[in-house]
Design an enzyme around this catalytic site. Structure first.
Site, PDB file in Angstrom:
ATOM      1  N   HIS A 173      68.991  37.443  49.222  1.00 57.73           N
ATOM      2  CA  HIS A 173      68.104  36.897  48.211  1.00 57.73           C
ATOM      3  C   HIS A 173      66.828  37.726  48.185  1.00 57.73           C
ATOM      4  O   HIS A 173      66.488  38.394  49.155  1.00 57.73           O
ATOM      5  CB  HIS A 173      67.744  35.452  48.547  1.00 57.73           C
ATOM      6  CG  HIS A 173      68.921  34.538  48.501  1.00 57.73           C
ATOM      7  ND1 HIS A 173      69.489  34.145  47.309  1.00 57.73           N
ATOM      8  CD2 HIS A 173      69.650  33.961  49.476  1.00 57.73           C
ATOM      9  CE1 HIS A 173      70.515  33.346  47.578  1.00 57.73           C
ATOM     10  NE2 HIS A 173      70.638  33.217  48.881  1.00 57.73           N
ATOM     11  N   CYS A 214      68.011  39.217  43.901  1.00 50.41           N
ATOM     12  CA  CYS A 214      67.312  38.916  42.661  1.00 50.41           C
ATOM     13  C   CYS A 214      65.996  39.680  42.667  1.00 50.41           C
ATOM     14  O   CYS A 214      65.388  39.864  43.721  1.00 50.41           O
ATOM     15  CB  CYS A 214      67.049  37.418  42.553  1.00 50.41           C
ATOM     16  SG  CYS A 214      68.576  36.468  42.381  1.00 50.41           S
TER      17      CYS A 214
END
Ligand SMILES: *[C@@H]1O[C@H](CO)[C@@H](O)[C@H](O)[C@H]1NC(C)=O
Ligand SMILES: *[C@@H]1O[C@H](CO)[C@@H](O)[C@H](O)[C@H]1NC(C)=O
Ligand SMILES: *[C@@H]1O[C@H](CO)[C@@H](O)[C@H](O)[C@H]1NC(C)=O
Length: 460
Positions: free
Chosen positions: A147, A189
């Site tokens: 992430h 992301c």
């Protein structure tokens, strides 16, 4: 005349086709940044990368792998000691050696390993550890998956590697002549924000990311039995491409085109990007992802490709459950478990529903808290409106303020745990924008004031 041109063309073509893989050593650094069973993809991707590199004859002593390593043996994993990257794929766990595990997987250790600082590693973890011990003739390949958020790539928990620190380490390696050329593949992301506007074009580094600086990357490969997403669009695309390609012919640019295509499935489009010295993308993959000696094209671990073709539309609260955004993986996983597991006991169903309700609440509160925070921090505005701050897409220019703000926010609001709830990081762009325009004290005071008001901050 036409003939002479033709001959010249053939000569040029021949020159282009003669693949010159330069000598020197190859180094590969692989990082899985996530822990917890729901983040299965991260450790599955990294073990896949490890096997692929080994299989491509990169000497094992030159491969360094960092992974929390809790997924293969997590009690929720119905196949203990097993990690796959695509439904029906081979078990990637056996032989997947890790050099740094559990609490050793941190941004600090990563930066010391990358910059070849053996002493620094020892100071941090109390033992000798493998580092990228590279020299001026060497080629370095780094691949990391987890992430992220605007300006940050995350390590287990919400421990951030900031873009400024990564790029300072790269510049230091260049000054110290620690490589000839380096390539980084970053998947998270907002991964474009790790390089956009910061990675110099003249230090022989080329990078691709799974998304631009302002968007999510996407998952793939739901497994019904394991009840997790096994992989990611970008990671699976480049690795399965590498597994089947002739690395002496295919270029970095061609692989970039492969991942761009894989990340463009309807509904869930991310935009893989290239940064740094783009001329390097004419080089063949063999320069970074294999050793010339011993590598045999087509002899690979697995050529089963991820199935990115979409079934019928399948969503929950607007989240695509076929290919959810990476930061929505917890919500998507919980929703799918609830929808697909008809034979669950009533108690288990209630638990999943409660988890889902709580996550949706955290998502909503994180958004409204950010709006209130911006309002509070702009009590003496410096020319920008709340809307400018909430919608602006600025790069990190006050890294010190941003780091301090994230630290303070995490301490003051453990209920919006950005380690556990990566979707809450979507609001961090506003923190960056605030830090760029308002005095740091205004930002900190606003965090103190607003986190005090939100009950969710203390709801663990
Ligand atoms: C970019 O890389 C190419 C190929 O290695 C090299 O010839 C060129 O000098 C580099 N450009 C810069 C600005 O460093
Ligand atoms: C995505 O694919 C569609 C259809 O194949 C194409 O028209 C479009 O240009 C692609 N978008 C990107 C960003 O590559
Ligand atoms: C490489 O892949 C082949 C074919 O699947 C396999 O037999 C071999 O063991 C692999 N080698 C390594 C070093 O992983």
């Amino acid at each position: 005349m036409a003939l002479r041109h033709g001959v010249l063309y053939l000569v040029l073509l021949a020159v282009v086709l003669v693949v010159r893989v330069e000598s020197g050593k190859n180094w590969v650094l692989i990082v899985a940044g996530a822990k917890d069973y729901n983040n299965y993809f991260s450790q599955a991707d990294s073990c896949h990368a490890y096997h692929t590199m080994l299989n491509n004859s990169i000497p094992p002593e030159n491969i360094i792998h960092m992974s929390y390593d809790d997924v293969a043996h997590d009690p929720q994993n119905p196949f203990q000691g097993n990690l796959i990257n695509v439904p029906g794929g081979p078990n990637l766990y056996p032989g997947c050696k890790m050099d740094y595990r559990k609490e050793e997987v941190t941004p600090e250790v990563f930066l010391k390993v990358l910059t070849g600082d053996k002493e620094g590693v020892k100071k941090l973890i109390g033992r000798d550890g493998k580092v990228v011990d590279s020299g001026p003739d060497d080629h370095v390949f780094v691949t990391m998956v987890d992430h992220g958020g605007p300006g940050v790539f995350c390590f287990p928990g919400f421990v951030e590697l900031h873009n400024t620190d990564l790029n300072n380490a790269l510049k230091q390696m260049h000054r110290e002549n620690r490589y000839k050329e380096m390539v980084l593949y970053v998947e998270s992301c907002y991964s474009g924000s790790m390089f956009e506007g910061i990675l110099p074009k003249n230090i022989n580094i080329y990078s691709t990311t799974c998304s631009n600086a302002h968007e999510s990357g996407y998952m793939c490969c739901w497994d019904k039995t394991r009840e997790v997403y096994l992989g990611t669009q970008y990671g699976n695309a480049w690795m399965y491409d590498t597994d089947k390609a002739n690395l002496h012919k295919e270029t970095l640019y061609q692989q970039y085109e492969v991942v761009k295509k894989a990340c463009n499935v309807s509904g869930t489009v991310s935009h893989p990007m290239q940064y740094g010295n783009l001329s390097m993308n004419k080089e063949v993959l063999a320069q970074y992802q294999s050793k010339a000696e011993g590598y045999q094209p087509g002899v690979c671990l697995n050529t089963l490709e991820a199935d990115n073709t979409l079934g019928p539309e399948f969503t929950f609260a607007g989240i695509d459950l076929n290919n959810p955004a990476i930061d929505m993986v917890q919500i998507a996983t919980t929703a799918r478990r609830l929808i697909e597991s008809r034979d669950l006991s009533g108690e288990k169903q209630e638990k999943l529903k409660a988890d889902l309700r709580h996550m949706m609440l955290v998502k909503e509160k994180a958004e409204s808290l950010t709006k209130d925070l911006v309002k509070a921090a702009l009590s003496s505005p410096r020319g920008l409106t709340e809307t400018d701050i909430l919608t602006g897409k600025e790069q990190v220019s006050n890294s010190e303020c941003y780091k301090t703000a994230l630290g303070l926010f995490s301490a003051r609001c453990p209920g919006i745990n950005m380690g556990k709830y990566p979707f809450a990081r979507r609001n961090l762009q506003a923190f960056i924008n605030l830090c760029n325009h308002q005095p740091q004290t205004d930002v900190m005071n606003a965090i103190m004031e607003v986190t005090e008001k939100y009950g969710i901050c203390r709801a663990l």
